[in-house]
Write an enzyme that holds these catalytic residues in place. Structure first.
Site, PDB file in Angstrom:
ATOM      1  N   HIS A   1      -0.588  -3.450  -3.855  1.00 21.05           N
ATOM      2  CA  HIS A   1      -0.626  -2.427  -4.109  1.00 21.05           C
ATOM      3  C   HIS A   1      -1.650  -1.726  -3.725  1.00 21.05           C
ATOM      4  O   HIS A   1      -2.048   0.083  -3.828  1.00 21.05           O
ATOM      5  CB  HIS A   1       0.362  -2.365  -5.114  1.00 21.05           C
ATOM      6  CG  HIS A   1       0.050  -1.042  -6.196  1.00 21.05           C
ATOM      7  ND1 HIS A   1       1.626   0.170  -5.728  1.00 21.05           N
ATOM      8  CD2 HIS A   1      -0.257  -0.428  -6.607  1.00 21.05           C
ATOM      9  CE1 HIS A   1       0.823   1.117  -5.433  1.00 21.05           C
ATOM     10  NE2 HIS A   1       0.280   0.886  -7.110  1.00 21.05           N
TER      11      HIS A   1
ATOM     12  N   CYS B   1       3.276   1.234  -0.303  1.00 23.56           N
ATOM     13  CA  CYS B   1       3.103  -0.331   0.518  1.00 23.56           C
ATOM     14  C   CYS B   1       4.203  -1.171   0.671  1.00 23.56           C
ATOM     15  O   CYS B   1       4.879  -0.704  -0.330  1.00 23.56           O
ATOM     16  CB  CYS B   1       2.049   0.046  -0.481  1.00 23.56           C
ATOM     17  SG  CYS B   1       2.210  -0.917  -1.820  1.00 23.56           S
TER      18      CYS B   1
ATOM     19  N   CYS C   1       5.548  -1.380  -2.327  1.00 27.40           N
ATOM     20  CA  CYS C   1       6.851  -0.842  -3.592  1.00 27.40           C
ATOM     21  C   CYS C   1       7.582  -0.079  -2.635  1.00 27.40           C
ATOM     22  O   CYS C   1       8.921  -0.060  -2.733  1.00 27.40           O
ATOM     23  CB  CYS C   1       5.643   0.165  -3.946  1.00 27.40           C
ATOM     24  SG  CYS C   1       4.792   0.115  -5.212  1.00 27.40           S
TER      25      CYS C   1
ATOM     26  N   ASP D   1     -17.275   1.325  -3.386  1.00 30.66           N
ATOM     27  CA  ASP D   1     -17.117   0.241  -3.421  1.00 30.66           C
ATOM     28  C   ASP D   1     -16.689  -0.303  -5.142  1.00 30.66           C
ATOM     29  O   ASP D   1     -17.282   0.088  -5.991  1.00 30.66           O
ATOM     30  CB  ASP D   1     -18.061  -1.330  -2.614  1.00 30.66           C
ATOM     31  CG  ASP D   1     -19.550  -1.491  -3.633  1.00 30.66           C
ATOM     32  OD1 ASP D   1     -18.949  -2.499  -3.862  1.00 30.66           O
ATOM     33  OD2 ASP D   1     -20.055  -0.931  -3.634  1.00 30.66           O
TER      34      ASP D   1
ATOM     35  N   CYS E   1       4.898   5.276  -3.928  1.00 25.08           N
ATOM     36  CA  CYS E   1       4.250   4.353  -3.132  1.00 25.08           C
ATOM     37  C   CYS E   1       4.283   3.864  -1.568  1.00 25.08           C
ATOM     38  O   CYS E   1       5.562   3.527  -1.692  1.00 25.08           O
ATOM     39  CB  CYS E   1       3.491   3.744  -3.829  1.00 25.08           C
ATOM     40  SG  CYS E   1       2.051   2.230  -3.075  1.00 25.08           S
TER      41      CYS E   1
ATOM     42  N   ASP F   1     -23.586  -6.449   1.003  1.00 28.71           N
ATOM     43  CA  ASP F   1     -24.651  -5.803   0.763  1.00 28.71           C
ATOM     44  C   ASP F   1     -25.983  -7.225   0.404  1.00 28.71           C
ATOM     45  O   ASP F   1     -25.853  -8.116   1.007  1.00 28.71           O
ATOM     46  CB  ASP F   1     -24.712  -6.180  -0.958  1.00 28.71           C
ATOM     47  CG  ASP F   1     -23.671  -7.349  -1.638  1.00 28.71           C
ATOM     48  OD1 ASP F   1     -23.910  -7.339  -2.844  1.00 28.71           O
ATOM     49  OD2 ASP F   1     -23.654  -8.587  -0.824  1.00 28.71           O
TER      50      ASP F   1
END
Lengths: 398, 447
Positions: free
Chosen positions: A343, A315, A318, A275, A313, A101
């Site tokens: 996560h 990930c 998890c 974002d 999940c 940015d």
């Protein structure tokens, strides 16, 4: 490590599917460092790091693009060092795409006594108390050193709750600053410069800004000046107005949007990129995001809950850890924050992947209904603004 | 973890009575390549300290204290069960009771709860990253009890020392101990500081043995502990006869291994430690592992290895990380065994330290702090030639930036490096022992 830019135009957008009902679309956006599948959520790695998550972990989660922050990195360690380290990609060793940015937002929100003039934004560095001017030229120079795939113009940022002549002044100045940014870009072949549509919550001003900025040949547009505490009713109307007047064949980046509901609705309204610091920030307070809301893992109720955060999940957190473990760990070790951050990033990225797939499969409206159904205990609790926004693009929640 | 490893050990056909043949092996508890044990903390009793489980786990480290005692596997079983592992150190425990309930409800053991089910679990009590002099007691429980005498303990400056008032009552609550397997606390050591009166030392040795006998009985009675090992603690402060007596007596008990207590860095000086350890290990059976508590500095590790120690707690990398330091001491020997003992490796220009008369390693050569300004634009990795994730992917400049901006990733990357460096050191130690080049390694490490 050294990145390789794809030869030719620094941004190519391929629209794979458009929702026949709403304004949602699924695209492939090819950037110098890699192709990004949209709709996409971009995690924010402010200071060249994703809050304890390694570049490898982020890659493994499927992240294709993340954000670096020009203001922070410009202060520390500074553009010269980063350029010496082969750009921000080299410095943090991130192989995929990066968006930076302009630094404008941080300055007005973080720095006291910053002063906006036509020249740029004057402020005092919090690190050595020197007076600094961040001009459009300076911002682009820093971003050129950072070497990001997408750079944002320096815009004159006003809070969405501000009214009166300041809003128009900021909008018009942003147009002039856009031209200065375009002129200042040293690397138009390898770095994309996005414009940022301003105009506050005023339709007329937004219209003017859209009309003017779309005359400039920039590879993409951001919708700015929103997601700052305004009423959601006003918020979505400005979003949909903006996407109505932005070119179809260029990506639309809605800045600062990150709650799950907001993401889904704004995809329906025609946005491609998002974002937000929310998922990573809330992780650091022990809050884990799930399809039905969030779990405050510090709460006692999780002390003996041996399920993972989300049983569905996939990930790393998890797969290996339980709520009980994280609850215990939160009390005394920063490790818990890493697990939850991973996560939450995974949650956001998976959500967007599902959204994208449903658009490609032609069942986005059904996806939205199922999503809302999971997220809220009953229809009565659907946020009014979301119902209205979705209805405006033909998705009814019955 | 519990069940899995038990099956593995069973399948391997080793048992407590087997003699480990071949050259002596050492394994660092926490060796990132060879698996190891985990540490979970248990607040020390006022007088007694138990052996806790030391977790070896993937970074980020596991904290949170009071995971209880797990079960210990004999040294040779550790080798059998080796898997790529992880290192962790638990900070001082404060929530013992809560976690005990959680573990009881969980019923599958501490390691599994911590996501460490593919590692071996070794339980000890004291957090070696915050070691305090033996016998030092306060009546405060939990964190926030500052060390009133920070000079006495080198690593204690910023950490609080915890001594719980959860004393004998915990032990005497035999019913509680029997409830769940992971909740079993192993042998106790009542440590006395060096310089204590002979009478006190004798009493502490006695008490330790008595407690061990209680533990042995409990252990034998408890069904869930079948396949788990108990380690006995050797005490005796700085009194040689008591050390020998403690060792001999403990060796008579049916333990799977031995913990050498009271030898922590900062508690005893190197020369005396070396003598006493040698005296102790001379009394211990060859085929059972010996673990020393609270020794981590590479030169001291080597000294203990020479004295017959097999296992070490892996807190040293963690302590370095907490200080923003990267381990950098040298330990690479030439790979060619043909040249063993014939000539010393050449020392490179980066070898900049001095060696004191006792053969101690100078602090500056062990680790380097990354915060100093001179690393701000140093694009080299932390340690040139290191194969860890951090050194393969990042520069000193990046680490420096992360430290300056106080980013969480700083600790993650430093820990990855430090664990890797330390593990590789232990590989070197094993290699040196296997090829009879320990002297060569010593000279490389000490310079």
């Amino acid at each position: 490590f050294s990145g390789r830019a794809i030869a030719g135009a620094p941004l190519v957008l391929r629209i794979l599917a458009e929702c026949p009902v709403s304004k949602a679309r699924a695209c492939d956006m090819t950037l110098p460092h890699c192709t990004v599948n949209t709709p996409v959520f971009m995690p924010v790695g402010t200071q060249g790091t994703m809050k304890g998550v390694t570049a490898e972990q982020l890659e493994n989660l499927g992240c294709q693009i993340c954000l670096g922050n020009t203001y922070h990195l410009g202060m520390r360690p500074g553009p010269e060092l980063i350029e010496k380290a082969k750009g921000l990609h080299g410095f943090m060793n991130w192989r995929r795409s990066l968006l930076t940015d302009s630094g404008g937002f941080q300055m007005v929100s973080l720095v006291e006594l910053s002063q906006v003039t036509e020249e740029g934004v004057k402020f005092r560095s919090p690190y050595d108390n020197k007076e600094i001017l961040l001009s459009p030229e300076q911002s682009i120079a820093i971003q050129n050193s950072l070497g990001s795939d997408i750079m944002m113009q320096l815009d004159d940022v006003v809070s969405s709750t501000v009214t009166g002549p300041r809003v128009e002044e900021a909008m018009r100045r942003s147009i002039r600053w856009l031209d200065r940014c375009i002129a200042a870009n040293r690397n138009p072949e390898s770095q994309n410069l996005f414009a940022i549509i301003q105009g506050g919550l005023n339709s007329e001003l937004r219209h003017i800004c859209l009309e003017e900025m779309t005359k400039r040949d920039v590879p993409g547009f951001a919708i700015g000046g929103l997601s700052g505490g305004e009423e959601k009713d006003d918020f979505w109307k400005m979003v949909t107005l903006s996407t109505d007047h932005l070119p179809r064949e260029k990506p639309r980046y809605l800045m600062g949007v990150g709650y799950a509901v907001d993401l889904v609705v704004c995809v329906a309204l025609g946005c491609d990129m998002f974002d937000c610091v929310f998922p990573t920030r809330t992780a650091r307070f022990g809050s884990a995001l799930v399809p039905w809301g969030s779990l405050q893992l510090k709460h006692k109720q999780y002390a003996k809950d041996f399920q993972p955060i989300d049983p569905e999940c996939t990930c790393p957190t998890c797969r290996r850890h339980s709520r009980a473990y994280l609850h215990a760990l939160l009390k005394c070790d920063t490790a818990a924050l890493h697990h939850i951050t991973i996560h939450n990033i995974s949650y956001q990225l998976s959500l967007m992947q599902s959204v994208r797939q449903s658009i490609i499969d032609g069942c986005f409206p059904q996806f939205v209904r199922a999503f809302m159904d999971r997220m809220f205990p009953s229809r009565e609790q659907y946020p009014r603004w979301a119902v209205d926004a979705l209805a405006s693009v033909g998705i009814t929640l019955n | 973890m519990h069940l899995g490893l038990r099956n593995e050990a069973g399948a391997a056909g080793t048992g407590p009575g087997d003699t480990a043949g071949g050259p002596r092996r050492t394994g660092q508890v926490g060796d990132a390549r060879y698996g190891g044990a985990g540490i979970c903390r248990w607040p020390p009793c006022e007088r007694f300290r138990s052996i806790l489980v030391r977790h070896v786990r993937r970074f980020p480290r596991f904290g949170g204290g009071s995971l209880f005692t797990g079960v210990v596997w004999g040294g040779y079983q550790l080798e059998v069960a080796f898997k790529p592992a992880v290192l962790t150190t638990a900070p001082p425990a404060a929530h013992f009771a809560e976690h005990q309930e959680v573990l009881e409800a969980f019923r599958e053991g501490a390691a599994k709860l911590a996501g460490l089910h593919d590692t071996v679990l070794f339980c000890s009590l004291q957090d070696p990253a915050a070691p305090c002099p033996a016998g030092y007691n306060t009546s405060k429980v939990g964190r926030g009890a500052p060390n009133p005498d920070p000079g006495s303990c080198r690593t204690c400056e910023t950490r609080t020392c915890v001594f719980g008032a959860q004393s004998v009552s915990l032990w005497s609550a035999a019913g509680r101990i029997e409830l769940t397997v992971p909740k079993y606390s192993l042998a106790d050591g009542d440590a006395q500081p060096a310089g204590s009166s002979l009478k006190r030392v004798r009493r502490s040795v006695e008490r330790t043995l008595t407690h061990l006998d209680e533990c042995v009985l409990l252990h034998q009675k408890t069904a869930e502990l079948v396949g788990a090992e108990l380690f006995g603690v050797v005490e005796g402060a700085d009194v040689r006869e008591e050390r020998v007596r403690s060792a001999r007596e403990t060796a008579k008990r049916p333990v799977g291994g031995f913990v050498l207590d009271g030898f922590q860095s900062g508690v005893m000086d190197q020369a005396l430690r070396a003598q006493l350890i040698a005296a102790v290990t001379a009394e211990l059976p060859r085929d059972k592992p010996r673990l020393v508590l609270g020794v981590g500095r590479p030169d001291q590790v080597l000294s203990c290895v020479e004295g017959g120690v097999d296992l070490f707690e892996g807190f040293f990398p963690f302590v370095a990380t907490e200080r923003g330091c990267a381990l950098c001491f040298r330990f690479a020997m030439e790979p060619d065994p043909e040249s063993a003992g014939t000539r010393l490796p050449t020392l490179g220009p980066s070898h900049l330290h001095s060696v004191s008369r006792e053969g101690n390693i100078a602090a500056a050569s062990v680790s380097l702090a990354v915060l100093p300004h001179r690393y701000r634009d140093d694009l080299r990795p932390l340690v040139v030639g290191c194969g860890c994730y951090c050194c393969r992917n990042h520069s000193r400049a990046y680490l420096h930036h992360l430290l300056v901006t106080k980013e969480l990733l700083a600790g993650v990357l430093l820990m990855l490096h430090n664990v890797s460096h330390y593990s590789s050191f232990f590989s070197s130690v094993r290699e040196a022992l296997a090829t009879d080049r320990l002297e060569t390694l010593k000279s490389v490490v000490l310079g």
